[in-house]
Design a protein around this motif. Structure first.
Motif, PDB file in Angstrom:
ATOM      1  N   ALA A  61      86.172 -56.531-132.694  1.00 18.31           N
ATOM      2  CA  ALA A  61      86.736 -56.635-134.027  1.00 18.31           C
ATOM      3  C   ALA A  61      87.872 -57.644-134.036  1.00 18.31           C
ATOM      4  O   ALA A  61      88.597 -57.802-133.060  1.00 18.31           O
ATOM      5  CB  ALA A  61      87.236 -55.274-134.501  1.00 18.31           C
ATOM      6  N   GLY A  62      88.042 -58.323-135.137  1.00 20.25           N
ATOM      7  CA  GLY A  62      89.149 -59.252-135.299  1.00 20.25           C
ATOM      8  C   GLY A  62      89.478 -59.373-136.760  1.00 20.25           C
ATOM      9  O   GLY A  62      88.602 -59.236-137.619  1.00 20.25           O
ATOM     10  N   THR A  63      90.736 -59.608-137.088  1.00 24.81           N
ATOM     11  CA  THR A  63      91.122 -59.698-138.486  1.00 24.81           C
ATOM     12  C   THR A  63      90.501 -60.922-139.152  1.00 24.81           C
ATOM     13  O   THR A  63      89.968 -60.836-140.241  1.00 24.81           O
ATOM     14  CB  THR A  63      92.648 -59.759-138.600  1.00 24.81           C
ATOM     15  OG1 THR A  63      93.127 -60.825-137.772  1.00 24.81           O
ATOM     16  CG2 THR A  63      93.270 -58.447-138.135  1.00 24.81           C
ATOM     17  N   THR A  64      90.589 -62.062-138.490  1.00 26.49           N
ATOM     18  CA  THR A  64      89.985 -63.282-139.041  1.00 26.49           C
ATOM     19  C   THR A  64      89.028 -63.919-138.045  1.00 26.49           C
ATOM     20  O   THR A  64      87.918 -64.275-138.386  1.00 26.49           O
ATOM     21  CB  THR A  64      91.070 -64.299-139.430  1.00 26.49           C
ATOM     22  OG1 THR A  64      91.920 -64.544-138.307  1.00 26.49           O
ATOM     23  CG2 THR A  64      91.900 -63.782-140.597  1.00 26.49           C
ATOM     24  N   VAL A  65      89.480 -64.067-136.780  1.00 25.26           N
ATOM     25  CA  VAL A  65      88.666 -64.683-135.734  1.00 25.26           C
ATOM     26  C   VAL A  65      88.546 -63.707-134.570  1.00 25.26           C
ATOM     27  O   VAL A  65      89.534 -63.116-134.141  1.00 25.26           O
ATOM     28  CB  VAL A  65      89.300 -66.005-135.242  1.00 25.26           C
ATOM     29  CG1 VAL A  65      88.453 -66.611-134.131  1.00 25.26           C
ATOM     30  CG2 VAL A  65      89.444 -66.987-136.394  1.00 25.26           C
ATOM     31  N   LYS A  66      87.337 -63.541-134.067  1.00 27.54           N
ATOM     32  CA  LYS A  66      87.128 -62.656-132.922  1.00 27.54           C
ATOM     33  C   LYS A  66      87.594 -63.335-131.649  1.00 27.54           C
ATOM     34  O   LYS A  66      87.423 -64.539-131.477  1.00 27.54           O
ATOM     35  CB  LYS A  66      85.653 -62.277-132.826  1.00 27.54           C
ATOM     36  CG  LYS A  66      85.161 -61.471-134.015  1.00 27.54           C
ATOM     37  CD  LYS A  66      83.700 -61.094-133.881  1.00 27.54           C
ATOM     38  CE  LYS A  66      83.233 -60.273-135.076  1.00 27.54           C
ATOM     39  NZ  LYS A  66      81.822 -59.865-134.945  1.00 27.54           N
ATOM     40  N   MET A 102      86.267 -68.629-126.267  1.00 27.78           N
ATOM     41  CA  MET A 102      86.945 -67.332-126.312  1.00 27.78           C
ATOM     42  C   MET A 102      87.418 -66.971-127.711  1.00 27.78           C
ATOM     43  O   MET A 102      88.064 -65.937-127.898  1.00 27.78           O
ATOM     44  CB  MET A 102      88.108 -67.336-125.316  1.00 27.78           C
ATOM     45  CG  MET A 102      87.646 -67.589-123.879  1.00 27.78           C
ATOM     46  SD  MET A 102      88.992 -67.729-122.688  1.00 27.78           S
ATOM     47  CE  MET A 102      89.620 -66.039-122.683  1.00 27.78           C
ATOM     48  N   ASP A 103      87.114 -67.807-128.687  1.00 23.82           N
ATOM     49  CA  ASP A 103      87.497 -67.532-130.072  1.00 23.82           C
ATOM     50  C   ASP A 103      86.309 -67.773-130.989  1.00 23.82           C
ATOM     51  O   ASP A 103      85.762 -68.874-131.032  1.00 23.82           O
ATOM     52  CB  ASP A 103      88.647 -68.441-130.519  1.00 23.82           C
ATOM     53  CG  ASP A 103      89.947 -68.141-129.801  1.00 23.82           C
ATOM     54  OD1 ASP A 103      90.239 -66.964-129.584  1.00 23.82           O
ATOM     55  OD2 ASP A 103      90.654 -69.105-129.455  1.00 23.82           O
ATOM     56  N   GLY A 104      85.895 -66.761-131.724  1.00 24.01           N
ATOM     57  CA  GLY A 104      84.874 -66.920-132.753  1.00 24.01           C
ATOM     58  C   GLY A 104      83.453 -66.924-132.243  1.00 24.01           C
ATOM     59  O   GLY A 104      82.694 -65.987-132.477  1.00 24.01           O
ATOM     60  N   ASP A 105      83.067 -67.970-131.555  1.00 27.67           N
ATOM     61  CA  ASP A 105      81.691 -68.150-131.080  1.00 27.67           C
ATOM     62  C   ASP A 105      81.663 -67.975-129.569  1.00 27.67           C
ATOM     63  O   ASP A 105      82.211 -68.785-128.832  1.00 27.67           O
ATOM     64  CB  ASP A 105      81.213 -69.553-131.466  1.00 27.67           C
ATOM     65  CG  ASP A 105      79.744 -69.787-131.146  1.00 27.67           C
ATOM     66  OD1 ASP A 105      79.147 -68.961-130.419  1.00 27.67           O
ATOM     67  OD2 ASP A 105      79.192 -70.806-131.601  1.00 27.67           O
ATOM     68  N   PHE A 106      81.016 -66.901-129.110  1.00 20.80           N
ATOM     69  CA  PHE A 106      81.030 -66.584-127.682  1.00 20.80           C
ATOM     70  C   PHE A 106      79.812 -67.118-126.936  1.00 20.80           C
ATOM     71  O   PHE A 106      79.635 -66.809-125.752  1.00 20.80           O
ATOM     72  CB  PHE A 106      81.078 -65.059-127.485  1.00 20.80           C
ATOM     73  CG  PHE A 106      82.295 -64.386-128.076  1.00 20.80           C
ATOM     74  CD1 PHE A 106      83.413 -65.116-128.428  1.00 20.80           C
ATOM     75  CD2 PHE A 106      82.310 -63.007-128.270  1.00 20.80           C
ATOM     76  CE1 PHE A 106      84.527 -64.493-128.981  1.00 20.80           C
ATOM     77  CE2 PHE A 106      83.414 -62.379-128.813  1.00 20.80           C
ATOM     78  CZ  PHE A 106      84.526 -63.119-129.173  1.00 20.80           C
ATOM     79  N   GLU A 109      76.017 -59.630-128.005  1.00 21.30           N
ATOM     80  CA  GLU A 109      76.303 -58.233-128.328  1.00 21.30           C
ATOM     81  C   GLU A 109      77.802 -57.987-128.404  1.00 21.30           C
ATOM     82  O   GLU A 109      78.285 -57.272-129.291  1.00 21.30           O
ATOM     83  CB  GLU A 109      75.663 -57.323-127.270  1.00 21.30           C
ATOM     84  CG  GLU A 109      75.682 -55.840-127.617  1.00 21.30           C
ATOM     85  CD  GLU A 109      74.891 -55.516-128.867  1.00 21.30           C
ATOM     86  OE1 GLU A 109      75.245 -54.532-129.545  1.00 21.30           O
ATOM     87  OE2 GLU A 109      73.925 -56.235-129.167  1.00 21.30           O
ATOM     88  N   LEU A 110      78.557 -58.583-127.476  1.00 25.42           N
ATOM     89  CA  LEU A 110      80.015 -58.456-127.508  1.00 25.42           C
ATOM     90  C   LEU A 110      80.581 -59.035-128.802  1.00 25.42           C
ATOM     91  O   LEU A 110      81.510 -58.471-129.389  1.00 25.42           O
ATOM     92  CB  LEU A 110      80.637 -59.178-126.313  1.00 25.42           C
ATOM     93  CG  LEU A 110      80.944 -58.363-125.062  1.00 25.42           C
ATOM     94  CD1 LEU A 110      81.532 -59.264-123.984  1.00 25.42           C
ATOM     95  CD2 LEU A 110      81.908 -57.221-125.375  1.00 25.42           C
ATOM     96  N   GLU A 111      80.045 -60.154-129.216  1.00 21.86           N
ATOM     97  CA  GLU A 111      80.543 -60.804-130.425  1.00 21.86           C
ATOM     98  C   GLU A 111      80.383 -59.893-131.635  1.00 21.86           C
ATOM     99  O   GLU A 111      81.214 -59.897-132.545  1.00 21.86           O
ATOM    100  CB  GLU A 111      79.796 -62.124-130.639  1.00 21.86           C
ATOM    101  CG  GLU A 111      80.394 -62.989-131.732  1.00 21.86           C
ATOM    102  CD  GLU A 111      79.743 -64.361-131.796  1.00 21.86           C
ATOM    103  OE1 GLU A 111      79.673 -64.920-132.899  1.00 21.86           O
ATOM    104  OE2 GLU A 111      79.306 -64.871-130.747  1.00 21.86           O
ATOM    105  N   ASP A 138      86.681 -58.779-120.747  1.00 24.17           N
ATOM    106  CA  ASP A 138      85.503 -58.418-121.555  1.00 24.17           C
ATOM    107  C   ASP A 138      84.227 -58.889-120.865  1.00 24.17           C
ATOM    108  O   ASP A 138      83.213 -58.182-120.854  1.00 24.17           O
ATOM    109  CB  ASP A 138      85.581 -59.065-122.940  1.00 24.17           C
ATOM    110  CG  ASP A 138      86.677 -58.472-123.815  1.00 24.17           C
ATOM    111  OD1 ASP A 138      86.927 -57.266-123.701  1.00 24.17           O
ATOM    112  OD2 ASP A 138      87.267 -59.229-124.603  1.00 24.17           O
ATOM    113  N   VAL A 139      84.269 -60.079-120.308  1.00 24.06           N
ATOM    114  CA  VAL A 139      83.101 -60.643-119.640  1.00 24.06           C
ATOM    115  C   VAL A 139      82.863 -59.968-118.302  1.00 24.06           C
ATOM    116  O   VAL A 139      81.744 -59.558-117.974  1.00 24.06           O
ATOM    117  CB  VAL A 139      83.274 -62.165-119.456  1.00 24.06           C
ATOM    118  CG1 VAL A 139      82.121 -62.738-118.625  1.00 24.06           C
ATOM    119  CG2 VAL A 139      83.365 -62.870-120.795  1.00 24.06           C
TER     120      VAL A 139
END
Length: 404
Positions: free
Chosen positions: A335-340, A285-289, A329-331, A346-347
């Motif tokens: 948008a995220g400031t540092t980590v998505k 759920m953070d960075g790599d989906f 595609e979601l990734e 969302d899923v």
């Protein structure tokens, strides 16, 4: 060196019988590559090696070319001869400086700037291509590198490197053996790439309904994934119960899904609802989906990791594959400031067409899993071949094992 004498060189024990010490500079003459700017690298159809490619695309032996220059550019570059040894004259670290590749072809080809060329005589260049990248020689090159932010090595410094060389016929046998394992690795790499392309094309057809498996004709309705699946979010287990000593139950965190597991365990109380098993579909759920089909055995679902839970009878394997392109595609979009960051909504709010028929879901998932199994089998063979090559280089390039 003769008889039964033995010599220690860089912690490598080398049998002295028929192996003779040479300075690299004694084996031939040095010259420099020249010309070929980055914007000229694709200016024509004449093969060329640029110094950065020695680090990124060429390994031990030049097998193919990634730069092709025009006749006008080649006039400013250095023509290569069969058997030339090419060294990267600059690099980012001392550990990598002076990486070497052997040019053993006969075609017209050139070397660009910042390449040091050794034109040897009376030795097998392919053998030297391997030997000059072996750990004992790499350490010698590192000790001769100059600079910090950018490291350089000179022809004179390379010329002072000491090598233990067998007779030419043994050099040829060693080079042939190492080339054979390199050819195996290259063929496995190419086959894996081909299988991945086939899998990607198959997914694009089967997961969109463009191609249907035999026996299935029903229309695929468009609906939210939340009508068929829910994403369970992991629990924030108390860190005071974390340990690396194997006490309690293994904890699955985001980094464990696609990287090297860090083997963190949890020895505190927990709800069985957060236990995961092999075959569960997990999503970071953070960075790599990218979704993960879990194979690490019983473990606990930690916070910021989600598990896809299907309604009764639904096939998790099918949704594992269906989710992959949509999460990618979601990734891109989130948008995220540092980590998505990804949420369960969302899923669950992803809208797409997919089959209602459970048997069709199962058939698609099973077919794609078969393709993945084949890729994983090839990757295992590739890994074994790489280990074999490493061992062969350690043994053959030091004389521990002789090819006589």
């Amino acid at each position: 060196m003769s008889g039964l004498m033995e010599k220690e060189i860089d912690d490598q024990r080398i049998t002295a019988d028929e192996w003779v010490t040479h300075y690299l500079g004694q084996l031939g003459s040095f010259l420099k590559g020249s010309g070929v700017r980055r914007d000229q690298a694709q200016s024509g159809n004449i093969p060329c090696v640029r110094y950065g490619e020695i680090y990124t695309t060429h390994h031990n032996i030049v097998r193919d070319f990634h730069s092709h220059i025009s006749a006008e550019v080649s006039a400013e570059a250095t023509r290569l001869h069969n058997g030339d040894l090419l060294f990267a004259g600059s690099g980012e670290t001392k550990e990598e400086i002076g990486k070497c590749v052997a040019f053993v072809g006969h075609e017209e080809a050139y070397a660009g700037g910042d390449i040091i060329i050794l034109r040897p005589k009376g030795v097998n260049s392919a053998f030297l291509g391997y030997l000059l990248n072996s750990p004992p020689v790499v350490r010698q090159k590192a000790s001769r590198g100059q600079g910090d932010a950018v490291v350089h090595i000179s022809a004179a410094a390379l010329g002072s490197i000491q090598l233990e060389l067998p007779k030419i016929d043994e050099q040829e046998r060693i080079a042939s053996a190492l080339k054979d394992i390199d050819d195996l690795i290259a063929s496995l790499d190419a086959l894996i790439a081909k299988k991945r392309d086939i899998k990607q094309a198959t997914m694009q057809q089967l997961l969109t309904g463009k191609t249907r498996l035999p026996g299935f004709k029903e229309e695929w309705p468009e609906r939210k994934l939340g009508t068929e699946i829910k994403m369970q979010v992991g629990f924030p287990f108390a860190s005071r119960f974390f340990n690396r000593g194997g006490q309690g139950t293994k904890l699955v965190r985001n980094r464990d899904l696609h990287g090297t597991p860090d083997d963190t365990y949890y020895a505190g109380p927990f709800d069985d609802d957060y236990l995961i098993t092999n075959g569960d579909v997990l999503v970071g759920m953070d960075g790599d989906f990218r979704p993960c089909l879990w194979t690490g055995g019983g473990a606990l679902l930690n916070q910021r990791v989600g598990r896809i839970k299907c309604k009764s009878g639904r096939r998790a394997l099918f949704f594992y594959y269906l989710l992959e392109p949509h999460l990618a595609e979601l990734e891109k979009k989130i948008a995220g400031t540092t980590v998505k960051h990804l949420s369960h909504s969302d899923v669950e709010n992803i809208t797409c067409c997919f089959p209602e028929n459970l048997e069709e879901q199962s058939a698609i998932g099973s077919l794609l899993r078969d393709v993945d199994n084949e890729i994983e089998m090839l990757e295992a063979k590739l890994s074994k071949a790489a280990v074999l090559k490493h061992g062969m280089m350690q043994q053959l390039l030091t004389g521990r094992i002789r090819l006589v």
